[in-house]
Motif scaffolding. Structure first.
Motif, mmCIF file in Angstrom:
data_model
loop_
_atom_site.group_PDB
_atom_site.id
_atom_site.type_symbol
_atom_site.label_atom_id
_atom_site.label_comp_id
_atom_site.label_asym_id
_atom_site.label_seq_id
_atom_site.Cartn_x
_atom_site.Cartn_y
_atom_site.Cartn_z
ATOM 1 N N ALA A 516 0.838 -1.209 0.000
ATOM 2 C CA ALA A 516 0.000 0.000 0.000
ATOM 3 C C ALA A 516 0.871 1.257 0.000
ATOM 4 N N PHE A 517 1.966 1.214 0.757
ATOM 5 C CA PHE A 517 2.858 2.377 0.807
ATOM 6 C C PHE A 517 3.471 2.663 -0.555
ATOM 7 N N LEU A 518 4.066 1.660 -1.201
ATOM 8 C CA LEU A 518 4.734 1.888 -2.477
ATOM 9 C C LEU A 518 3.753 2.248 -3.577
ATOM 10 N N ASP A 519 2.510 1.758 -3.469
ATOM 11 C CA ASP A 519 1.499 2.130 -4.449
ATOM 12 C C ASP A 519 1.218 3.629 -4.370
ATOM 13 N N ASN A 533 9.251 -2.934 -12.841
ATOM 14 C CA ASN A 533 8.837 -1.748 -13.588
ATOM 15 C C ASN A 533 9.794 -0.613 -13.299
ATOM 16 N N LEU A 534 9.729 0.384 -14.146
ATOM 17 C CA LEU A 534 10.443 1.630 -13.906
ATOM 18 C C LEU A 534 9.421 2.618 -13.370
ATOM 19 N N THR A 535 9.742 3.273 -12.260
ATOM 20 C CA THR A 535 8.761 4.130 -11.622
ATOM 21 C C THR A 535 9.433 5.322 -10.975
ATOM 22 N N TYR A 536 8.623 6.284 -10.586
ATOM 23 C CA TYR A 536 9.144 7.530 -10.030
ATOM 24 C C TYR A 536 8.423 7.861 -8.734
ATOM 25 N N ALA A 537 9.187 8.326 -7.766
ATOM 26 C CA ALA A 537 8.622 8.923 -6.559
ATOM 27 C C ALA A 537 8.639 10.426 -6.772
ATOM 28 N N LEU A 538 7.513 11.069 -6.520
ATOM 29 C CA LEU A 538 7.378 12.489 -6.808
ATOM 30 C C LEU A 538 7.455 13.322 -5.531
ATOM 31 N N THR A 539 7.765 14.581 -5.708
ATOM 32 C CA THR A 539 7.653 15.531 -4.614
ATOM 33 C C THR A 539 6.172 15.879 -4.441
ATOM 34 N N ASP A 540 5.850 16.592 -3.373
ATOM 35 C CA ASP A 540 4.477 17.047 -3.194
ATOM 36 C C ASP A 540 4.071 18.048 -4.256
ATOM 37 N N HIS A 541 5.054 18.607 -4.969
ATOM 38 C CA HIS A 541 4.764 19.550 -6.057
ATOM 39 C C HIS A 541 4.613 18.836 -7.397
ATOM 40 N N GLY A 542 4.721 17.497 -7.386
ATOM 41 C CA GLY A 542 4.501 16.726 -8.598
ATOM 42 C C GLY A 542 5.705 16.569 -9.488
ATOM 43 N N THR A 543 6.869 17.026 -9.030
ATOM 44 C CA THR A 543 8.089 16.879 -9.822
ATOM 45 C C THR A 543 8.816 15.592 -9.426
ATOM 46 N N TYR A 558 9.769 -5.930 -1.825
ATOM 47 C CA TYR A 558 10.211 -5.266 -3.047
ATOM 48 C C TYR A 558 11.699 -4.934 -2.947
ATOM 49 N N TYR A 559 12.337 -4.984 -4.110
ATOM 50 C CA TYR A 559 13.757 -4.668 -4.231
ATOM 51 C C TYR A 559 13.837 -3.443 -5.124
ATOM 52 N N LEU A 560 14.309 -2.317 -4.585
ATOM 53 C CA LEU A 560 14.344 -1.051 -5.302
ATOM 54 C C LEU A 560 15.786 -0.687 -5.648
ATOM 55 N N VAL A 561 16.023 -0.414 -6.914
ATOM 56 C CA VAL A 561 17.352 -0.055 -7.394
ATOM 57 C C VAL A 561 17.290 1.373 -7.927
ATOM 58 N N SER A 562 18.242 2.194 -7.485
ATOM 59 C CA SER A 562 18.276 3.587 -7.942
ATOM 60 C C SER A 562 19.714 4.004 -8.201
ATOM 61 N N ALA A 563 19.902 5.237 -8.603
ATOM 62 C CA ALA A 563 21.223 5.717 -9.034
ATOM 63 C C ALA A 563 22.233 5.676 -7.896
ATOM 64 N N GLY A 564 23.433 5.204 -8.204
ATOM 65 C CA GLY A 564 24.464 5.060 -7.189
ATOM 66 C C GLY A 564 24.900 6.366 -6.567
ATOM 67 N N ARG A 575 12.758 6.489 3.610
ATOM 68 C CA ARG A 575 12.502 6.190 5.025
ATOM 69 C C ARG A 575 11.561 7.217 5.667
ATOM 70 N N LYS A 576 11.782 8.490 5.363
ATOM 71 C CA LYS A 576 10.910 9.516 5.949
ATOM 72 C C LYS A 576 9.474 9.364 5.459
ATOM 73 N N ALA A 577 9.302 9.052 4.181
ATOM 74 C CA ALA A 577 7.955 8.867 3.645
ATOM 75 C C ALA A 577 7.279 7.658 4.295
ATOM 76 N N ALA A 578 8.030 6.573 4.502
ATOM 77 C CA ALA A 578 7.467 5.378 5.144
ATOM 78 C C ALA A 578 7.078 5.671 6.587
ATOM 79 N N GLU A 579 7.894 6.424 7.288
ATOM 80 C CA GLU A 579 7.556 6.800 8.666
ATOM 81 C C GLU A 579 6.266 7.610 8.701
ATOM 82 N N ASP A 580 6.110 8.518 7.751
ATOM 83 C CA ASP A 580 4.918 9.358 7.712
ATOM 84 C C ASP A 580 3.650 8.548 7.483
ATOM 85 N N LYS A 581 3.773 7.419 6.777
ATOM 86 C CA LYS A 581 2.600 6.638 6.391
ATOM 87 C C LYS A 581 2.445 5.350 7.190
#
Length: 830
Positions: A516-519, A533-543, A558-564, A575-581
């Motif tokens: 539910a959190f990652l969705d 899949n390739l996906t994006y986490a957005l700011t609250d401003h939608g960027t 889930y296994y998440l891979v991002s830029a080194g 982590r902060k987003a997960a704590e909030d939710k």
């Protein structure tokens, strides 16, 4: 003193006063600034006050540009003259390579609207006959630049802040920070004079602040310890000398001539400017030591270090050569004081790692230049939630917890003595290396790998023959490495190549609340188990805040891979987003497993024939076929004795897999792959070839095409956005609309140069966008680039021009994924 405030700013130098001013101007009431001594008593008071308008950084250029324009308005608002002398800035070049650098500087400046002009040696001599020019190739001149009095501009900003309601408290030191869950409790101690020193008294208050900003300058290491975080902000000695009056200069000015511009002789590691009929010489010499690695002594206030004239003797001689009349001026005064640095020379501006409502503004090597713009953009981040420009390149979390005091001190010394070194876009600095190495490092080195550093990791940029000199191969055009990257790119397009991608950031997200959190956290549809899949986490401003390759390992794992390069940046946001939710979605566990997994990316038409003999399976011949292992899926397989999490995806656009493996087995797997690939021409490949290849596929890169100044829709990625679900930033993204569009261009550029991704785009005389990536296409045999243009100019076939080497070159917008637009290569079977 107020003890209940909206924002508490710690530090009363130019940066701190600017932040307080801009927070108040943005509408925040109850802003308090604490200064442990007097305003400007840190590095501000002994700064030379130069205002270099721009550099190679897009964000920093915007910050400097804002400062220059803002400082011109202060007198009208406050009645205080900030001492701004708009005399211009003359960047001189003794070599053609330096002129190439300035042409790239100028291209970057154009993307931010900074004016400039190139001057020939004769034109310099005609304007300023005291300057020797016969050994110059030319200069870059920006007339809106100049210098300012650091104390005056700080006091003007302080007055402006007071006029807007800010309370400034001097002789108060922040001694403790405690987060209550909703606010910060900051213990402040009154400082008193004792025997010439500043010492704590028994008087203390506790200030409750919703937000805290630290702008503690040379005291950054003390601040870091109080907050329990790491900051690579450590001062380095900086020397400049003031010369007595120069008779020739006095005569020149008496004739009615204007003041000389700030004269930057980068090839002599120095700058010179006028000072009351004489000259100031400032230097960026080798051997300047870091100071106060573990904190500033209580006895050090507005003090200086002993001048080391021997260390700057060469630069003094260069000044006499450049301005011969200065030899008739005696030494009037000298300064050797601490100036804070970071390993890359850019400040730390943004949210503190792991902390809520704690903001950092530390590590300013050009603090006077950056102060105004830092206050403006940081206030936007705090008040509005996001700045109008992407500030990620300055984020404090670009350095992870692996960073130590020793590393920061040595890299800061290097950053100091590199101020005037040629800054090639392919620059790799040597200090503190190697430090973070994957197990296969020595094997790759033996094969001729030339390494770059990404978040401390050593990563092959390309492979070259024995004895090759990477430093000598650098250029603002096609460097000596170019031919090797070309062969590596061809190998992947026509055969098979092996890339070390171990530096990727990797996180496991699991638990009852994970799905539910990652969705909600990401904008794409979640993959099914065993798919990616390739996906994006957005700011609250939608960027776009972060890009992830998401692998679903189980129902709620889930296994998440991002830029080194962005490991700590991505992990902190996650982590902060997960704590909030957590209360809404349930228990969520997040693990950073970056150092547990190595990654090899193998790609090219012959990938299957290399891997198949290594597969341990009941039916190895078909184990990697499309039916059993389709594109965009993940399986746990065995290659010899190595368990591998194989992900069928390739950043190069060819048939390929990412082979995620236990890092302790990396050498074994490397040897197996190299041996199996020998008969099929397998070639080790570096990051530069991979960067070219991903542009042929129009694959966006985070930090280039993707960032906090654009939405995924503006990046032309609607296929990765599921508008049928609710996700963070969705409404703001839709409301933003399409302000600019990401496109791919093929460029008819010069025969010996390719774009770097920092160039302005034109249509006729109108600047209509900028490149964010650049390179060479082996498939099309010409330069390639990606960037942003006005939406009406994004259609394939649109003819544009790219500014390179101080002229415009023809370019054409092409369809996304100009190489293999139907993805037949990446899906191939058999």
């Amino acid at each position: 003193m107020k003890t209940q405030v909206k924002a508490l700013v710690v530090g009363g130098g130019a940066v701190g006063t600017s932040i307080a001013y801009h927070l108040a101007r943005a509408g925040w009431q109850d802003v308090v600034l604490l200064e442990r001594d007097e305003l400007t008593s840190g590095s501000t008071w002994h700064a030379a006050g130069l205002l270099p308008l721009f550099n190679m950084s897009y964000a920093t250029t915007h910050i400097h540009q804002y400062s220059v324009e803002f400082y011109k308005t202060l007198e009208a608002e406050t009645g205080l003259n900030a001492g701004f002398a708009v005399v211009g800035n003359l960047r001189m070049a003794q070599t053609e390579a330096r002129m190439d650098e300035y042409m790239l500087y100028a291209a970057t400046a154009e993307t931010c609207g900074v004016p400039y002009v190139f001057l020939s040696p004769d034109e310099i001599k005609q304007r300023w006959p005291l300057i020797r020019t016969e050994d110059l190739k030319g200069a870059l001149y920006h007339h809106t630049d100049g210098y300012i009095n650091p104390a005056d501009v700080t006091m003007a900003m302080a007055k402006g802040a007071r006029q807007r309601g800010v309370v400034i408290e001097r002789k108060w030191q922040a001694d403790a920070f405690r987060w209550t869950g909703s606010a910060w409790e900051v213990t402040a101690t009154k400082m008193v004079e004792k025997g010439g020193n500043l010492v704590p008294s028994d008087e203390q208050v506790v200030i409750t602040a919703e937000h805290v900003v630290t702008a503690s300058g040379n005291h950054a290491q003390r601040t870091a310890r109080l907050l329990g975080i790491k900051m690579p902000a450590i001062p380095v000695e900086h020397q400049f000398i003031v010369l007595d009056q120069d008779p020739a200069l006095l005569a020149w000015r008496k004739e009615g001539n204007g003041e000389h511009p700030v004269v930057r002789d980068a090839d002599a590691q120095s700058y010179v400017r006028e000072e009351r009929g004489g000259w100031i010489l400032g230097v960026y010499e080798k051997g300047a030591p870091a100071r106060f690695e573990y904190g500033v002594p209580d006895s050090f206030r507005a003090d200086l270090f002993q001048l080391d004239l021997e260390r700057i003797e060469e630069q003094y001689g260069a000044m006499v050569h450049r301005v011969p009349s200065s030899e008739d001026s005696g030494l009037k005064d000298d300064f050797n004081g601490p100036i804070c640095y970071t390993p890359d020379g850019n400040p730390l501006v943004g949210p503190a790692p792991g902390l809520r409502n704690m903001w950092l503004a530390e590590g300013f090597s050009f603090g006077i230049t950056a102060a105004g713009g830092t206050g403006y953009y940081l206030a936007q981040m705090m008040v509005q939630g996001e700045a109008e420009i992407d500030m990620a390149s300055l984020d404090p979390k670009r350095y992870g917890d692996w960073m130590t005091t020793e590393y920061a001190a040595r890299k800061n010394e290097e950053a100091y003595d590199h101020v005037y070194v040629l800054h090639h876009p392919d620059e790799e600095r040597p200090a503190c290396r190697p430090l973070r190495t994957a197990p296969a490092y020595e094997r790759q080195k033996a094969l001729g790998a030339q390494f770059g550093q990404v978040n401390g990791w050593e990563r092959p940029n390309y492979y070259a023959p024995a004895g090759f000199d990477d430093h000598a191969a650098r250029s603002f055009r096609r460097g000596g490495w170019w031919q090797y990257a070309l062969e590596e790119a061809k190998a992947i397009r026509t055969g098979v190549g092996l890339i070390d991608a171990t530096a990727f950031a990797k996180h496991v997200v699991k638990g009852p609340g994970a799905t539910a959190f990652l969705d909600w956290f990401t904008c794409n549809t979640l993959p099914s188990v065993g798919r990616i899949n390739l996906t994006y986490a957005l700011t609250d401003h939608g960027t776009t805040r972060t890009e992830y390759t998401m692998v679903r390992l189980g129902r709620d794992e889930y296994y998440l891979v991002s830029a080194g390069a962005w490991a700590a940046y991505d992990g902190d946001f996650l982590r902060k987003a997960a704590e909030d939710k957590a209360d809404e979605f349930g228990y969520i566990e997040i693990q950073d497993v970056t150092t547990q997994w190595g990654v090899f990316a193998i790609a090219g038409p012959r990938t299957r024939v290399v891997l198949t003999p290594l597969v341990r399976d009941a039916d190895p011949a078909n184990a990697l076929g499309n039916r059993r292992f389709p594109w965009l899926s993940c399986q746990d397989i065995e290659l010899g004795m190595c368990p591998v999490r194989a992900i069928r995806v390739a950043y190069t656009g060819e048939l390929g897999w990412e082979l995620h493996h236990p890092i302790e087995m990396q050498n074994y797997l490397w040897d197996q792959l190299m041996q199996a690939g020998q008969a099929h021409g397998l070639k080790p490949v570096g990051a530069r070839a991979q960067n070219w290849l991903r542009q042929e596929k129009s694959y966006r890169a985070f930090g280039n095409e993707l960032g906090r100044d654009g939405t995924p829709l503006e990046a032309a990625l609607p296929r990765f956005v599921d508008m049928d679900k609710d996700f963070r930033g969705k409404a703001a993204m839709a409301e933003t609309g399409i302000r600019a569009t990401c496109v791919t261009l093929l460029i008819d550029g010069p025969e010996d140069a390719d774009p770097w991704g920092r160039e302005a785009l034109y249509q006729g005389d109108a600047r209509i966008g900028r490149l964010t990536s650049g390179g060479y296409s082996v498939h099309f045999g010409q330069s390639i680039g990606m960037g942003y243009v006005r939406p009406d100019l994004a259609a394939p076939g649109t003819r544009l021009q790219v500014k390179m080497l101080n002229r415009l070159w023809e370019a054409e917008v092409v369809h996304d994924s100009p190489y293999d637009p139907q993805n037949e290569a990446i899906r191939r079977d058999g």
